[in-house]
Design a protein around this motif. Structure first.
Motif, PDB file in Angstrom:
ATOM      1  N   LEU A 364    -108.285  72.287  -2.271  1.00  0.00           N
ATOM      2  CA  LEU A 364    -108.176  73.144  -3.151  1.00  0.00           C
ATOM      3  C   LEU A 364    -106.814  72.466  -3.834  1.00  0.00           C
ATOM      4  CD1 LEU A 364    -106.681  75.852  -4.109  1.00  0.00           C
ATOM      5  CD2 LEU A 364    -105.946  76.459  -1.991  1.00  0.00           C
ATOM      6  N   ALA A 365    -106.539  71.418  -2.920  1.00  0.00           N
ATOM      7  CA  ALA A 365    -105.265  70.479  -3.311  1.00  0.00           C
ATOM      8  C   ALA A 365    -105.882  69.460  -3.820  1.00  0.00           C
ATOM      9  CB  ALA A 365    -104.031  69.888  -2.337  1.00  0.00           C
ATOM     10  N   ILE A 366    -106.788  68.803  -4.085  1.00  0.00           N
ATOM     11  CA  ILE A 366    -107.019  67.875  -4.733  1.00  0.00           C
ATOM     12  C   ILE A 366    -107.429  67.983  -5.878  1.00  0.00           C
ATOM     13  CG2 ILE A 366    -109.651  66.445  -4.802  1.00  0.00           C
ATOM     14  CD1 ILE A 366    -109.243  65.812  -2.043  1.00  0.00           C
ATOM     15  N   LEU A 367    -107.717  69.464  -5.978  1.00  0.00           N
ATOM     16  CA  LEU A 367    -109.195  69.772  -6.762  1.00  0.00           C
ATOM     17  C   LEU A 367    -107.840  70.407  -7.994  1.00  0.00           C
ATOM     18  CD1 LEU A 367    -112.709  71.065  -6.166  1.00  0.00           C
ATOM     19  CD2 LEU A 367    -111.719  68.584  -8.085  1.00  0.00           C
ATOM     20  N   SER A 368    -106.342  71.324  -7.507  1.00  0.00           N
ATOM     21  CA  SER A 368    -105.770  71.821  -8.206  1.00  0.00           C
ATOM     22  C   SER A 368    -104.580  70.404  -8.751  1.00  0.00           C
ATOM     23  CB  SER A 368    -104.766  72.667  -6.951  1.00  0.00           C
ATOM     24  OG  SER A 368    -103.845  73.407  -8.009  1.00  0.00           O
ATOM     25  N   LEU A 369    -104.479  69.200  -8.581  1.00  0.00           N
ATOM     26  CA  LEU A 369    -103.717  68.309  -8.987  1.00  0.00           C
ATOM     27  C   LEU A 369    -104.622  67.859 -10.259  1.00  0.00           C
ATOM     28  CD1 LEU A 369    -101.566  66.882  -5.721  1.00  0.00           C
ATOM     29  CD2 LEU A 369    -100.611  67.942  -7.524  1.00  0.00           C
ATOM     30  N   TYR A 370    -106.136  67.467  -9.590  1.00  0.00           N
ATOM     31  CA  TYR A 370    -107.003  66.784 -10.286  1.00  0.00           C
ATOM     32  C   TYR A 370    -106.606  67.985 -12.288  1.00  0.00           C
ATOM     33  CZ  TYR A 370    -110.998  64.563 -12.332  1.00  0.00           C
ATOM     34  OH  TYR A 370    -111.730  63.584 -12.637  1.00  0.00           O
ATOM     35  N   PHE A 371    -107.605  68.849 -11.912  1.00  0.00           N
ATOM     36  CA  PHE A 371    -107.426  69.861 -13.328  1.00  0.00           C
ATOM     37  C   PHE A 371    -106.003  69.973 -14.118  1.00  0.00           C
ATOM     38  CE2 PHE A 371    -111.164  71.955 -11.152  1.00  0.00           C
ATOM     39  CZ  PHE A 371    -112.435  70.794 -11.461  1.00  0.00           C
ATOM     40  N   ASN A 372    -104.753  69.786 -13.844  1.00  0.00           N
ATOM     41  CA  ASN A 372    -103.613  69.928 -13.509  1.00  0.00           C
ATOM     42  C   ASN A 372    -103.235  68.755 -14.003  1.00  0.00           C
ATOM     43  OD1 ASN A 372    -101.606  72.326 -14.795  1.00  0.00           O
ATOM     44  ND2 ASN A 372    -100.441  71.630 -12.847  1.00  0.00           N
ATOM     45  N   MET A 373    -104.107  67.548 -14.178  1.00  0.00           N
ATOM     46  CA  MET A 373    -102.859  66.451 -14.660  1.00  0.00           C
ATOM     47  C   MET A 373    -102.917  66.043 -16.082  1.00  0.00           C
ATOM     48  SD  MET A 373    -106.235  63.449 -14.524  1.00  0.00           S
ATOM     49  CE  MET A 373    -107.725  63.645 -15.514  1.00  0.00           C
ATOM     50  N   GLU A 374    -103.435  66.414 -17.010  1.00  0.00           N
ATOM     51  CA  GLU A 374    -103.306  66.662 -18.784  1.00  0.00           C
ATOM     52  C   GLU A 374    -101.446  67.264 -18.698  1.00  0.00           C
ATOM     53  OE1 GLU A 374    -104.777  68.777 -21.347  1.00  0.00           O
ATOM     54  OE2 GLU A 374    -104.638  70.603 -20.500  1.00  0.00           O
ATOM     55  N   THR A 375    -101.112  67.971 -17.827  1.00  0.00           N
ATOM     56  CA  THR A 375     -99.791  68.442 -17.693  1.00  0.00           C
ATOM     57  C   THR A 375     -98.771  67.235 -16.978  1.00  0.00           C
ATOM     58  OG1 THR A 375     -99.345  69.703 -15.476  1.00  0.00           O
ATOM     59  CG2 THR A 375    -100.846  70.847 -17.533  1.00  0.00           C
ATOM     60  N   PHE A 376     -98.896  66.275 -16.088  1.00  0.00           N
ATOM     61  CA  PHE A 376     -98.280  65.397 -15.918  1.00  0.00           C
ATOM     62  C   PHE A 376     -97.229  64.834 -17.264  1.00  0.00           C
ATOM     63  CE2 PHE A 376    -101.021  64.435 -12.117  1.00  0.00           C
ATOM     64  CZ  PHE A 376    -100.952  65.547 -11.451  1.00  0.00           C
ATOM     65  N   GLY A 419     -99.616  66.976   2.339  1.00  0.00           N
ATOM     66  CA  GLY A 419     -98.983  68.811   2.396  1.00  0.00           C
ATOM     67  C   GLY A 419     -97.065  68.182   1.891  1.00  0.00           C
ATOM     68  N   LEU A 420     -96.622  67.362   2.301  1.00  0.00           N
ATOM     69  CA  LEU A 420     -95.392  66.834   2.723  1.00  0.00           C
ATOM     70  C   LEU A 420     -95.211  66.828   1.134  1.00  0.00           C
ATOM     71  CD1 LEU A 420     -92.786  66.631   3.659  1.00  0.00           C
ATOM     72  CD2 LEU A 420     -92.432  64.348   4.609  1.00  0.00           C
ATOM     73  N   ALA A 421     -96.262  65.568   0.899  1.00  0.00           N
ATOM     74  CA  ALA A 421     -95.770  64.583  -0.868  1.00  0.00           C
ATOM     75  C   ALA A 421     -96.225  66.074  -2.039  1.00  0.00           C
ATOM     76  CB  ALA A 421     -96.545  63.823  -1.026  1.00  0.00           C
ATOM     77  N   SER A 422     -97.103  66.831  -1.662  1.00  0.00           N
ATOM     78  CA  SER A 422     -97.663  68.091  -1.820  1.00  0.00           C
ATOM     79  C   SER A 422     -95.703  68.711  -2.372  1.00  0.00           C
ATOM     80  CB  SER A 422     -98.557  68.720  -1.856  1.00  0.00           C
ATOM     81  OG  SER A 422     -99.842  67.920  -1.618  1.00  0.00           O
ATOM     82  N   VAL A 423     -94.915  68.933  -1.328  1.00  0.00           N
ATOM     83  CA  VAL A 423     -94.128  69.649  -1.367  1.00  0.00           C
ATOM     84  C   VAL A 423     -93.497  68.817  -2.147  1.00  0.00           C
ATOM     85  CG1 VAL A 423     -92.134  70.465   0.561  1.00  0.00           C
ATOM     86  CG2 VAL A 423     -94.302  71.014   0.871  1.00  0.00           C
ATOM     87  N   LEU A 424     -92.770  67.675  -2.252  1.00  0.00           N
ATOM     88  CA  LEU A 424     -92.190  67.071  -2.183  1.00  0.00           C
ATOM     89  C   LEU A 424     -92.298  67.147  -3.907  1.00  0.00           C
ATOM     90  CD1 LEU A 424     -91.758  63.851  -0.765  1.00  0.00           C
ATOM     91  CD2 LEU A 424     -89.683  65.974  -0.442  1.00  0.00           C
ATOM     92  N   LEU A 425     -93.418  67.656  -4.713  1.00  0.00           N
ATOM     93  CA  LEU A 425     -93.637  67.555  -6.182  1.00  0.00           C
ATOM     94  C   LEU A 425     -92.073  68.850  -6.785  1.00  0.00           C
ATOM     95  CD1 LEU A 425     -97.511  67.912  -6.602  1.00  0.00           C
ATOM     96  CD2 LEU A 425     -95.787  65.679  -7.513  1.00  0.00           C
ATOM     97  N   LEU A 426     -92.272  69.724  -5.718  1.00  0.00           N
ATOM     98  CA  LEU A 426     -90.737  70.670  -5.829  1.00  0.00           C
ATOM     99  C   LEU A 426     -89.824  69.960  -6.522  1.00  0.00           C
ATOM    100  CD1 LEU A 426     -92.478  73.649  -3.838  1.00  0.00           C
ATOM    101  CD2 LEU A 426     -93.160  72.834  -6.522  1.00  0.00           C
ATOM    102  N   ALA A 427     -89.983  69.533  -5.694  1.00  0.00           N
ATOM    103  CA  ALA A 427     -87.903  68.561  -6.448  1.00  0.00           C
ATOM    104  C   ALA A 427     -88.093  67.282  -7.475  1.00  0.00           C
ATOM    105  CB  ALA A 427     -87.954  68.178  -5.121  1.00  0.00           C
ATOM    106  N   VAL A 428     -88.830  67.054  -8.174  1.00  0.00           N
ATOM    107  CA  VAL A 428     -88.389  66.591  -8.936  1.00  0.00           C
ATOM    108  C   VAL A 428     -88.971  68.022 -10.738  1.00  0.00           C
ATOM    109  CG1 VAL A 428     -90.812  64.817 -10.979  1.00  0.00           C
ATOM    110  CG2 VAL A 428     -90.723  65.039  -8.119  1.00  0.00           C
ATOM    111  N   PRO A 429     -87.695  66.821 -11.009  1.00  0.00           N
ATOM    112  CA  PRO A 429     -86.716  67.991 -12.120  1.00  0.00           C
ATOM    113  C   PRO A 429     -88.079  67.321 -13.561  1.00  0.00           C
ATOM    114  CG  PRO A 429     -85.342  66.266 -11.341  1.00  0.00           C
ATOM    115  CD  PRO A 429     -86.983  65.617 -10.436  1.00  0.00           C
TER     116      PRO A 429
END
Length: 553
Positions: A364-376, A419-429
């Protein structure tokens, strides 16, 4: 090792003790990882190189390309209109002054003078398709099938359909392999994947495309889980992790190559046809891959198993003592009853649900990030390259640390770190593309590592009679996680943080639960429920004595 066989005779049971040469002891003699095993590993795991190419038409798209309605109808009134004049006369404007992307003026049967004088006011949707401009690609499923405006959500649906096919493929070909053999399941799924990979490139509309992609997913999902099991059951404990890890390593290299292929070709149909070529090669030689001797013994096909064991020993330039072959018997102690065995044991049930959650949360985590990478915010080609490149050290780390620290620690650590690295994504402006992409790549590193370990761990926790089914169900839960990934991303319309919060929470929970799993490093694959529950080590003195006997002979 001694086990008791119950022989039904003359209406009563007679109990006899029979010497049994376990398959782990056989591998010690014919070679745990010789040329025979290496050939099978390359032949079956190598084709996973192109697995991610099947996602090219789902990832390398622009979900909202620059476009406007096709209004060539007005050229019948005046074929000499310039493009600007045509757009001004036929398209309404948005509040910001740009032309509407999803609306046009209703066509009328007037001459050009009346249209210029009175203008058009009534609007409608795009009747004759769209005209696309400034696209990164020559053709995508979005532009070919017009997946924009009221059909924009079909992009996520197509992603879910492909992954849904992979779920069904695992569900079908897992039990199929238990009943008809690892080899037949691998062959059938490989051929199915090849056929529909070709038909996908030829689909004229999105609905046939989705049906074809579902069947591609079905074939590829079944192939991946079965090729790993078939390879693993021929490899000894010291190199058993290579089956799953080399498969994932090949897929990682394919990720890197995919970025270059998509950058160079930029046409999804051609990329799809290129993907079919390695699958055609696989379909041509898959018939010569040997069956799993473990499975043959579990099905009572002793002579076929013996022939394969002798063949493997010959290729490995080893000799199998006749005394060892004579001791091979059918292990009737292995339970029948399929997947029910898992749920008759509270210990195995606990193991099963922990690894199922790990498979689910990682995918779930791998593909959620993968399918969303055009928004990075970075180039999608660069992000794809980074995502693929980081998988290579992740899988190499997994192969090394599995043997150094064992399965348990190697499972817990990357899950918690991912999981921790994914949580830290929430802190990136917002707007910090480099920081966000770097964290996403770090999260992917740990998640890929965790996925490799989970694939190995699952095979070592369960007995032979249900190993394929347990691994297939675990893989199916991973595919289900992948299936839900594009749907989870849709929730970002309510709040951008929802997908990241959900995937990181599940990953952290599954990492914590892995503390409840036992260590299985360098232990023989269990043959029965009792052996799986006791997690016994079969690197016994008997094995050593058999090795000494083989050396003397």
């Amino acid at each position: 090792m001694l086990f008791k066989t119950v022989v039904q005779s003359s209406g009563h049971s007679e109990i006899t003790d029979i010497n049994m040469a376990e398959f782990g002891e056989i591998l010690q003699n014919i070679g745990e990882f010789g040329l025979f095993q290496k050939l099978i590993l390359v032949a079956l795991c190598g084709p996973n190189f192109i697995q991610n190419f099947l996602l090219a038409s789902l990832v390398f798209i622009q979900s909202d390309p620059e476009r406007h309605c096709n209004t060539d109808w007005i050229l019948q009134a005046d074929p000499n209109l310039t493009t600007d004049e045509q757009l001004n006369l036929t398209l309404p404007r948005e509040e910001d002054g740009t032309f509407s992307r999803c609306q046009m003026f209703v066509p009328v049967d007037w001459d050009i003078g009346d249209i210029r004088e009175y203008g058009l006011n009534e609007t409608t949707g795009c009747h004759n398709g769209w005209v696309y401009g400034n696209s990164l690609y020559e053709a995508t499923i979005v532009t070919d099938f017009d997946l924009v405006c009221d059909k924009a959500n079909l992009v996520e649906v197509t992603q879910a359909v492909f992954l849904g096919g992979a779920v069904v493929g695992v569900l079908i070909f897992g039990p199929f392999a238990e009943s008809f053999g690892r080899k037949r399941a691998t062959q059938a799924s490989a051929v199915l994947g090849f056929i529909f990979c070709v038909t996908t490139a030829l689909c004229p509309n999105v609905y046939l495309y989705m049906a074809s992609q579902f069947l591609v997913g079905l074939g590829i999902g079944g192939y991946r889980v079965n090729c790993i099991i078939l390879v693993t059951e021929w490899i000894g404990p010291s190199k058993r992790s290579w089956g799953a890890c080399v498969t994932l390593l090949c897929a990682a290299i394919g990720q890197c190559v995919l970025a270059g292929v998509a950058y160079a070709i930029r046409h999804w149909r051609l990329t799809q046809l290129i993907t079919a070529v390695p699958l055609a090669v696989l379909a041509s030689y898959i018939w010569f891959i040997p069956e799993s001797a473990r499975w043959l013994l579990s099905r009572g096909r002793k002579e076929e198993a013996k022939q394969l064991i002798v063949k493997a020993a010959t290729i490995n330039k080893r000799t199998v003592p006749d005394s060892l072959l004579e001791k091979i018997v059918i292990n009737d102690a292995v339970q029948k009853g399929g997947i029910e065995i898992l749920f008759r044991s509270s210990i195995l049930t606990r193991y099963f649900f922990i690894v199922v959650l790990a498979w689910f949360s990682v995918n779930l985590a791998i593909l959620s990030l993968y399918f969303n990478m055009e928004t990075f915010g970075l180039s999608i080609f660069l992000t794809q390259l980074l995502f693929g490149a980081i998988e290579i050290p992740a899988n190499l780390f997994a192969m090394w640390l599995l043997e150094v620290f064992g399965r348990r620690i190697s499972s817990i650590s990357p899950l918690l770190a991912g999981g921790l690295a994914s949580v830290l994504l929430l802190a990136v402006p917002e707007g910090h593309a480099i920081a966000f992409t770097s964290l996403a790549v770090a999260a992917r590193f740990f998640l890929i590592w965790a996925g490799s370990v989970t694939a190995v761990f699952t095979q070592e926790l369960f007995p032979t009679s249900v190993r394929q089914s347990a691994t297939a169900l675990g893989s199916m839960s991973g595919r289900l996680g992948g299936l839900l990934a594009p749907l989870l991303n849709i929730l970002s319309i309510y709040h951008w943080s929802i997908p990241t919060t959900v995937l990181s929470s599940l990953t952290l929970i599954s990492g914590a639960l892995c503390f409840l799993l036992p260590e299985t490093r360098r232990k023989e694959l269990p043959e029965s429920t009792e052996e799986a529950e006791n997690n016994r080590n079969v690197t016994s003195t008997k094995t050593e004595s058999l090795k000494q006997e083989s050396t003397k002979l």
